[in-house]
Motif scaffolding. Structure first.
Motif, PDB file in Angstrom:
ATOM      1  N   ILE A  41       0.834  -1.200   0.000  1.00  0.00           N
ATOM      2  CA  ILE A  41       0.000   0.000   0.000  1.00  0.00           C
ATOM      3  C   ILE A  41       0.869   1.250   0.000  1.00  0.00           C
ATOM      4  O   ILE A  41       0.647   2.166  -0.776  1.00  0.00           O
ATOM      5  N   ALA A  42       1.849   1.288   0.900  1.00  0.00           N
ATOM      6  CA  ALA A  42       2.700   2.474   1.022  1.00  0.00           C
ATOM      7  C   ALA A  42       4.047   2.077   1.606  1.00  0.00           C
ATOM      8  O   ALA A  42       4.169   1.055   2.279  1.00  0.00           O
ATOM      9  N   ALA A  43       5.031   2.921   1.346  1.00  0.00           N
ATOM     10  CA  ALA A  43       6.355   2.779   1.956  1.00  0.00           C
ATOM     11  C   ALA A  43       6.791   4.177   2.371  1.00  0.00           C
ATOM     12  O   ALA A  43       6.400   5.164   1.743  1.00  0.00           O
ATOM     13  N   ALA A  44       7.580   4.252   3.444  1.00  0.00           N
ATOM     14  CA  ALA A  44       8.013   5.554   3.943  1.00  0.00           C
ATOM     15  C   ALA A  44       9.270   5.384   4.779  1.00  0.00           C
ATOM     16  O   ALA A  44       9.663   4.261   5.118  1.00  0.00           O
ATOM     17  N   VAL A  45       9.878   6.512   5.132  1.00  0.00           N
ATOM     18  CA  VAL A  45      11.071   6.542   5.970  1.00  0.00           C
ATOM     19  C   VAL A  45      10.819   7.562   7.079  1.00  0.00           C
ATOM     20  O   VAL A  45      10.345   8.677   6.792  1.00  0.00           O
ATOM     21  N   THR A  46      11.143   7.201   8.317  1.00  0.00           N
ATOM     22  CA  THR A  46      10.923   8.137   9.420  1.00  0.00           C
ATOM     23  C   THR A  46      11.777   9.390   9.243  1.00  0.00           C
ATOM     24  O   THR A  46      12.914   9.328   8.790  1.00  0.00           O
ATOM     25  N   ASP A  47      11.201  10.529   9.617  1.00  0.00           N
ATOM     26  CA  ASP A  47      11.897  11.811   9.476  1.00  0.00           C
ATOM     27  C   ASP A  47      12.879  12.039  10.629  1.00  0.00           C
ATOM     28  O   ASP A  47      13.107  11.131  11.437  1.00  0.00           O
ATOM     29  N   HIS A  48      13.435  13.225  10.733  1.00  0.00           N
ATOM     30  CA  HIS A  48      14.426  13.554  11.770  1.00  0.00           C
ATOM     31  C   HIS A  48      13.871  13.383  13.185  1.00  0.00           C
ATOM     32  O   HIS A  48      14.616  13.202  14.124  1.00  0.00           O
ATOM     33  N   ASP A  49      12.525  13.435  13.304  1.00  0.00           N
ATOM     34  CA  ASP A  49      11.878  13.265  14.602  1.00  0.00           C
ATOM     35  C   ASP A  49      11.357  11.837  14.779  1.00  0.00           C
ATOM     36  O   ASP A  49      10.565  11.568  15.685  1.00  0.00           O
ATOM     37  N   GLY A  50      11.766  10.916  13.899  1.00  0.00           N
ATOM     38  CA  GLY A  50      11.341   9.520  13.983  1.00  0.00           C
ATOM     39  C   GLY A  50       9.894   9.294  13.597  1.00  0.00           C
ATOM     40  O   GLY A  50       9.329   8.248  13.889  1.00  0.00           O
ATOM     41  N   ILE A  77       6.328   9.484  10.961  1.00  0.00           N
ATOM     42  CA  ILE A  77       5.655   9.513   9.668  1.00  0.00           C
ATOM     43  C   ILE A  77       4.227   9.916  10.010  1.00  0.00           C
ATOM     44  O   ILE A  77       3.472   9.141  10.594  1.00  0.00           O
ATOM     45  N   THR A  78       3.872  11.144   9.673  1.00  0.00           N
ATOM     46  CA  THR A  78       2.592  11.685  10.121  1.00  0.00           C
ATOM     47  C   THR A  78       1.430  11.357   9.195  1.00  0.00           C
ATOM     48  O   THR A  78       0.283  11.404   9.615  1.00  0.00           O
ATOM     49  N   ASP A  79       1.713  11.030   7.956  1.00  0.00           N
ATOM     50  CA  ASP A  79       0.644  10.766   6.993  1.00  0.00           C
ATOM     51  C   ASP A  79       0.961   9.523   6.171  1.00  0.00           C
ATOM     52  O   ASP A  79       1.093   9.590   4.955  1.00  0.00           O
ATOM     53  N   LEU A  80       1.042   8.397   6.847  1.00  0.00           N
ATOM     54  CA  LEU A  80       1.433   7.151   6.174  1.00  0.00           C
ATOM     55  C   LEU A  80       0.439   6.762   5.092  1.00  0.00           C
ATOM     56  O   LEU A  80       0.818   6.482   3.957  1.00  0.00           O
TER      57      LEU A  80
END
Length: 103
Positions: free
Chosen positions: A35-44, A46-49
């Motif tokens: 469905i989706a793939a993402a990488v955590t940002d500098h704050d760890g 993912i706000t809108d997976l």
């Protein structure tokens, strides 16, 4: 279960008490369809997976890339989408992990 569910997550490195930036994850249906793939940002975070309908899903975190000498090369959280917003944090160390329903 009813309605759409918006998903977010964050990863906390419990060995340092700091966010785990750069952790790759994949969201799939229960049968493994991507469905989706993402990488955590500098704050760890993912706000809108994703936004998903009712059903069972899995988020798989590539924890082995973050902790190469750790015990768990990946962590998978399987969950039922309840509608509304669902935040699924991962607390992570090289030899343990925990998750809960966040807010």
């Amino acid at each position: 279960m009813s309605g759409q569910t918006t998903l977010s997550t964050h990863v906390l490195d419990t060995t340092t008490g700091r966010p785990a930036a750069g952790v790759t994850l994949a969201l799939t249906t229960a049968d493994g369809a991507p469905i989706a793939a993402a990488v955590t940002d500098h704050d760890g975070r993912i706000t809108d997976l994703a936004i998903v309908g009712p059903g069972r899903y899995a988020i798989t975190f590539d924890t082995g890339a973050y902790f190469p000498d750790g015990l768990y090369p990946e962590v998978t959280i399987v969950f039922d989408a309840p509608g509304g917003h669902l935040h699924l944090p991962l607390l992570l160390s090289p030899f343990a992990y925990s998750t809960y329903r966040g807010s």
